[in-house]
Design an enzyme around this catalytic site. Sequence first.
Site, PDB file in Angstrom:
ATOM      1  CG  LEU A  40      -2.121   0.859   1.297  1.00  0.00           C
ATOM      2  CD1 LEU A  40      -3.050   0.622   0.106  1.00  0.00           C
ATOM      3  CD2 LEU A  40      -2.888   0.631   2.584  1.00  0.00           C
ATOM      4  CG  ASP A  41       1.227   3.496  -3.581  1.00  0.00           C
ATOM      5  OD1 ASP A  41       2.150   2.696  -3.800  1.00  0.00           O
ATOM      6  OD2 ASP A  41       0.349   3.774  -4.421  1.00  0.00           O
ATOM      7  CB  ALA A  42       4.261   6.311   1.615  1.00  0.00           C
TER       8      ALA A  42
END
Length: 188
Positions: A40-42
């Site tokens: 999950l992207d930052a």
Amino acid sequence: MPLILFNKPYLVLCQFSGQDGRETLADYVKIPNIYPAGRLDADSEGLMLLTDDGKLQHAIAHPDRKEEKTYLVQVEGEADPAALARLRAPLDLGDFVTQPAKAVRIAAPDWLWPRDPPIRARASVPTSWLAITIAEGKNRQVRRMTAAVGLPTLRLVRQAIGPFSLATHPLLPGEFMEVPAAALRAQA
């Protein structure tokens, strides 16, 4: 073999090793030898699955698994029926064409925690909330999909992965809980 549901906060890196003083999963989950099953992207928030079982991790994250993931997405602009129809159909993003998705406009979720820092708000530009469900998960796919239909993503929260959901397992950002892995294996 634990299966951990974790609500990843905004700007936390989806890894356990440190990087330039930024927060990582290790700042929240103190369980040894556990790894994320998928990413999950930052700049995205929400549900992640963590496990110490390599086979289960691979099964969850592998593209052939087609585990549905539902995202709540706040976009800039009014999501009209034409934009929703484009999101539901295969969408050419240049380097790949998406599989059909489920996309509906929803009311702003009243149970959703405030983001810190809050999204930028412009009084002259309306926003809409969407629920988008995909069975693939290419890099920044949902953000790229909404941008391709003229609705840039302002906030992205993964609400569900397969049978697990923040609606049925309410966790605040940074919280986690162990669940039976059998629920996921039963779907395999």
